[in-house]
Scaffold this active site. Structure first.
Site, PDB file in Angstrom:
ATOM      1  N   HIS A 251     -42.153  42.580 -22.536  1.00 57.35           N
ATOM      2  CA  HIS A 251     -42.745  42.490 -23.853  1.00 57.35           C
ATOM      3  C   HIS A 251     -44.271  42.029 -23.508  1.00 57.35           C
ATOM      4  CE1 HIS A 251     -39.194  43.360 -25.645  1.00 57.35           C
ATOM      5  NE2 HIS A 251     -38.464  42.136 -25.283  1.00 57.35           N
ATOM      6  N   ARG A 451     -30.504   2.532   1.369  1.00 56.65           N
ATOM      7  CA  ARG A 451     -30.907   3.897   2.274  1.00 56.65           C
ATOM      8  C   ARG A 451     -31.453   4.833   1.272  1.00 56.65           C
ATOM      9  NH1 ARG A 451     -26.204   6.377   5.180  1.00 56.65           N
ATOM     10  NH2 ARG A 451     -25.397   6.211   3.652  1.00 56.65           N
ATOM     11  N   THR A 520     -19.517  -4.171  -8.034  1.00 53.54           N
ATOM     12  CA  THR A 520     -18.843  -4.688  -7.269  1.00 53.54           C
ATOM     13  C   THR A 520     -19.351  -5.943  -7.005  1.00 53.54           C
ATOM     14  OG1 THR A 520     -19.678  -3.697  -5.302  1.00 53.54           O
ATOM     15  CG2 THR A 520     -17.911  -2.424  -6.526  1.00 53.54           C
ATOM     16  N   ASP A 548     -20.609   5.434  -6.385  1.00 56.55           N
ATOM     17  CA  ASP A 548     -20.532   6.145  -5.219  1.00 56.55           C
ATOM     18  C   ASP A 548     -19.210   6.758  -4.855  1.00 56.55           C
ATOM     19  OD1 ASP A 548     -18.766   3.985  -5.071  1.00 56.55           O
ATOM     20  OD2 ASP A 548     -19.697   2.733  -3.566  1.00 56.55           O
ATOM     21  N   GLY A 576     -14.554  -1.049   0.917  1.00 57.77           N
ATOM     22  CA  GLY A 576     -13.406  -0.969  -0.221  1.00 57.77           C
ATOM     23  C   GLY A 576     -12.715   0.235  -0.246  1.00 57.77           C
ATOM     24  N   CYS A 617      -2.855  -3.708  -5.334  1.00 55.93           N
ATOM     25  CA  CYS A 617      -3.924  -2.671  -5.309  1.00 55.93           C
ATOM     26  C   CYS A 617      -3.915  -2.139  -3.963  1.00 55.93           C
ATOM     27  CB  CYS A 617      -5.239  -3.006  -5.698  1.00 55.93           C
ATOM     28  SG  CYS A 617      -5.420  -3.711  -7.528  1.00 55.93           S
TER      29      CYS A 617
END
Length: 753
Positions: A251, A451, A520, A548, A576, A617
């Site tokens: 157009h 990092r 954490t 993460d 962990g 856990c």
């Protein structure tokens, strides 16, 4: 051919009627009581051209299907009634709508003065029509000059206005007209989250804004499976195959007519050189369209063997043509909006759609000033197939709009309310940057190191920076900003274009707001932290933040084993235990952003204490910290070291020593690792029984040590229906950084965030 066309139109009509008659019949009793039990909402839908009718028709069918709630009046004006533009009012009649009024409002001339005169003519004719109809509400679509006349007339006559597709951003004068209609309208139906935010930023009352999606998507998302070869043959010839032709729709740009005509000429030259069968649609009625038609005729497009030039294609047939095209080229909003539903490649030329949200199927050629540049874009795009995009709708817009209409209280005052929130910028892909590597700044906040990396679209880590993670919030944020600024500056030297910043961090994260809610214990002073705002303000880039574990899953989805997999789970086995769940190609965050805390699945009621405060856990058994704890116990009892091992006095006992001891035959170390693997395997079995993924990806430094144990537990403990799951070890070297990068690379190109 005529019989085939007639049968197709009949099939189309019957399908539409059946669909909308089956829409949910929700009874809005409260609103009916407010408006009067016997009062039906009288809705006037005014349509000006073929494009806006494709958006309004689904709503009209929905209104017509609920006569107990609505009374529909249809007003037709604008280019619908002009032979040169296909007399498209006929498709409204073919859809079995009664047209209450036809208004001839277009002053011919196709220049700026004619547009102004057309608006004036519509303003002269509309008051009489609205006085006779006396609608409760008028539905106006989009950003055309005809729509501005409609909205102005209705507003001055105290008729409520519902504006469809407000809040969007584009080029040319349409942008100003759209926002002008927004200020006149009382209610707003928008298609994207960004459009909603723009409306709020334009002072519109949030309670009168509905994020519904585009009504045309209600048909688009179910259209592709219909018979299409007969349609392709009808418009392009019997010898044309799918994905081997081009649809062109361009157009004039009313704010720069001369340049847009030149660009159209270059486009036709490029299409002639590209030598593919091409369906060219005539331009709209805007100023400059007459000159564009002259260019077509000067180049002999209407008689060229590779071209089919048409004034109008019925919408149902048009969407089949673009759905199966090798490419669409031009500057129509259809290219950047509707075509994304099919993943068809699109080349968007010039500035007419600047600012529109687009999927990754759209390549912008903003400065289409040479034939070679357009030809290069055709070579890049033609024949590709992109993922289907739902930026502009999910197929359920019409039911939402009908429900919204039923909720309107006619006793409420017409006067609008205003507020002043902020608005954020957009990012867009542009061919001028095609030689740069589209990249992201990826940030990984670990317990020890911080990092930052420049990551390319292909997942290549171009450059990486590493520093020790500071202990305090202030020092940490300052270091992040410093490293990001340095990396962004370096990106220019390595020919990378930074699209945004992605941050992977431990803890519970609200990705919508870019806030770390709880951290954490490994990262101190890192709770209730807004990461997005300071970094975005400093770098002037969009910023995404996520957990993460979720980032690891995103890395697998884009670059690893999860690519193309609909349902999979990633488990990180490191310091962990974490992870992420991808269900139906989308990451699961949960209602409070706590989904996929896989390390805290309890596998024993009286197991060892976990850092979270619970017992038994997975993380308390199988994490690097847990293995280090058991290694220290063995070392304290002089049971760790075996022949072939030695440790210096000052050396810290770690999980690596336990693994080394097990490899050298230490049975107690072997037993600890076996227990850890069993605990992890039981956790995976629980995951299989809960979300039933087709793939489990083990990531992290301990993944290779656990993979066989996990498979053994699945074979022993899992239900037979889930035992076929694949369990693999990740092949990604740096999933945290790659996942942070994918936050940026996915969302800045697909526009779905």
């Amino acid at each position: 051919m005529l019989l085939q066309t007639w049968l197709f139109l009949l099939h189309r009509f019957l399908n539409q009627e059946v669909y909308f008659k089956n829409l949910s019949k929700q009874k809005q009793k409260e609103v009916m009581e407010k408006n009067g039990n016997n009062h039906r909402l009288r809705v006037c839908v005014a349509t000006c051209n073929r494009a806006d009718y494709s958006k309004l028709a689904p709503i009209m069918f929905g209104i017509k299907a609920e006569p107990q709630f609505f009374e529909l009046d249809v007003v037709v004006l604008g280019s619908h009634l002009i032979d040169d533009y296909g007399n498209t009012y006929r498709m409204i009649e073919q859809d079995d709508f009664d047209i209450h009024t036809r208004l001839h409002t277009i002053v011919r001339g196709e220049d700026e003065a004619a547009m102004v005169e057309s608006v004036g003519l519509a303003l002269v004719k509309l008051p009489d029509v609205l006085n006779r109809l006396k609608p409760d509400i008028m539905i106006v679509h989009g950003d055309r000059f005809d729509a501005l006349a409609l909205a102005t007339s209705a507003a001055l006559m105290n008729i409520r206005i519902l504006h469809i597709e407000g809040g969007e951003v584009s080029g040319t004068i349409d942008d100003s007209i759209r926002h002008a209609i927004t200020k006149l309208a009382h209610y707003h139906v928008c298609c994207t989250r960004s459009a909603e935010q723009h409306l709020i930023a334009m002072c519109e009352d949030h309670d009168r804004i509905l994020l519904a999606g585009c009504p045309s998507y209600d048909k688009l998302l179910s259209a592709k499976n219909k018979d299409y070869m007969s349609i392709i043959s009808m418009w392009l010839g019997e010898d044309v195959k799918t994905r081997d032709y081009i649809v062109a729709l361009q157009h004039p740009v009313t704010t720069d007519i001369k340049h847009s005509i030149k660009m159209f000429e270059l486009t036709l030259d490029a299409l002639i050189s590209f030598n593919k069968r091409t369906l060219v649609l005539f331009p709209n009625v805007d100023a400059g369209s007459k000159e564009m038609v002259r260019v077509m005729r000067k180049k002999g497009i209407e008689h060229h063997p590779n071209f089919r030039a048409v004034k109008h294609v019925p919408f149902d047939q048009f969407i089949q043509l673009v759905a199966h095209a090798g490419c669409m080229i031009g500057n129509s909003s259809c290219g950047v909006r509707e075509v994304g539903a099919f993943g068809t490649p699109v080349i968007n030329l010039g500035t007419r759609q600047t600012g529109r949200e687009t999927g990754e199927n759209v390549l912008h050629v903003r400065d289409a000033d040479t034939q070679d540049k357009i030809l290069h874009a055709l070579q890049l795009q033609f024949g590709k197939q992109y993922p289907c995009s739902k930026i502009y709708g999910d197929g359920n817009a019409v039911p939402r709009i009908l429900k919204f209409l039923k909720s309107i209280d006619l006793k409420e005052p017409l006067q609008k309310k205003f507020c002043f929130p902020p608005v954020k910028d957009n990012i867009s892909q542009d061919i001028d940057h095609i030689l740069e590597t589209q990249s992201a700044l990826a940030v990984d906040l670990g317990g020890t190191n911080l990092r930052v990396a420049i990551v390319s679209m292909k997942g290549e880590i171009v450059k990486k920076y590493t520093q020790l993670n500071p202990k305090t919030y202030e020092d940490r944020l300052a270091l992040i900003l410093k490293m990001c600024v340095e990396a962004a500056s370096e990106a220019v030297n390595v020919n990378c274009r930074i699209l945004g910043v992605g941050i992977s961090t431990g803890g519970r994260v609200n990705p919508r707001e870019g806030i770390v809610l709880h951290s954490t214990k490994l990262i101190q002073e890192w709770s209730s932290v807004d990461l997005r705002t300071p970094i975005s303000d400093a770098l002037h880039l969009p910023v995404w933040v996520d957990n993460d574990g979720n980032c690891a899953a995103l890395a697998e989805r884009k670059f690893g084993h999860g690519k193309g997999i609909e349902n999979f789970v990633t488990l990180i086995t490191g310091t962990g235990i974490g992870g992420g769940i991808v269900h139906q190609h989308e990451l699961i965050h949960g209602s409070s952003f706590c989904a996929a805390e896989l390390g805290h699945i309890v596998v024993s009621l009286d197991g060892p204490e976990c850092l979270c405060g619970s017992q038994g856990c997975i993380e308390a058994y199988a994490s690097g910290i847990a293995l280090q704890r058991e290694a220290k116990k063995l070392h304290d009892d002089d049971l760790l070291l075996v022949e072939g091992m030695s440790m210096k006095e000052e050396e810290v006992v770690s999980a690596a020593h336990l693994i080394q001891a097990a490899k050298l035959g230490n049975r107690k170390a072997e037993s600890i690792l076996r227990t850890a693997g069993t605990a992890l395997g039981l956790g995976v079995v629980n995951i299989l029984h809960t979300v039933n993924p087709s793939l489990v990806i083990l990531s992290g430094v301990l993944a290779n040590h656990y993979v066989n144990a996990v498979k053994d537990v699945i074979n022993r403990q899992a239900l037979s229906s889930v035992k076929t799951v694949d369990v693999v070890v990740s092949n990604l070297a740096d999933p945290a950084l790659l996942g942070a990068a994918s936050l940026v690379l996915d969302y800045t190109t697909r526009r779905i965030y």
